[in-house]
Design a protein around this motif. Sequence first.
Motif: not given
Length: 323
Positions: A1-7, A74-80
């Motif tokens: 999974m990827l995490h996106l932070r947008l403005i 950014e890459n998500i190393d762990l997502s529960l």
Amino acid sequence: MLHLRLISPADKTDDVLRLIEGTTGTTHLAVVPGAARDPAGDVIMCDVAREAGDELIAGLRDLDLDKCGSIAVENIDLSLSERADEAEHEAPGEGSDAVLWEHLTDATHEESTLSITYVAFITLATMIAACGVVLDNAILIVGAMAVGPEFGPLAGFCTALVRRAPRLALRSLIALLVGFLAAMVVTTGFSYFMDATDLFSHEALKAERPNTNFIYRPDWFSFVVAVLAGAAGTLSLTSAKSGALVGVAISVTTVPAAANAAVAFSYNEYKQAWGSTEQLLLNLLGIVLAGTLTLLAQKALWATQRERTAKSRRRAQDSVTGS
């Protein structure tokens, strides 16, 4: 999974949200209105399956969010999260097969920059390899291969060819050529110094050298190994498996060939110098050819996968509408 932070500017937020909600494989959407100060706007966060990441990032750029706002990934190393598992299941293809073209372009752009650090690494690697060829020491040759940073510009050049990015291609080519030229010039001077201190000798260079004579004797195996290493290195970059790059680095005879050419030149052994140069050019050609073809194949396969997924969705929608 990827995490996106947008403005996002306030007037674009609705468009951004529609894009995210309409992209299969997204979840964990959060909006903080008016939270951003520089640039001013709304903060939007979401998670997206890697296989859907390139499509979403491309859509955000079409909205000019990279110009009027911000896109951070950014890459998500762990997502529960069961929702995250469902998003990955719904997204087309496999995450390990997906290519994030924007990330690849950015990464290779950084690695292919002609900097003092890059020149220092390739020069030091070439000098280590020079010691290895004179001593006929395979361990030093392997060490020099691992230190050499030349795969960065090579990957950048392949990416530029596939994405038709002339600036990246020129930047990568300059880094590659200037880097090797500087390394060979310095290594030639280093060879003169080592000879003056009786640490290098002409006799050692002319000896049979069973462990390292392959460096100035290029053959078809050299090209085959370079092609295989180029494909493996490209796959390691696109699949984020950077550990494989170490194996790629010690599989190709680029830095050792440059070192042998420099030392041979310092002793007027032009036949050996030319053989080493041929070895260097053969390896560079093999890596670029394999890297470019690998990226083209990945691009074609992923486009086919997306088209199949789109057709399946249309059929499913048509069946629901018909019923």
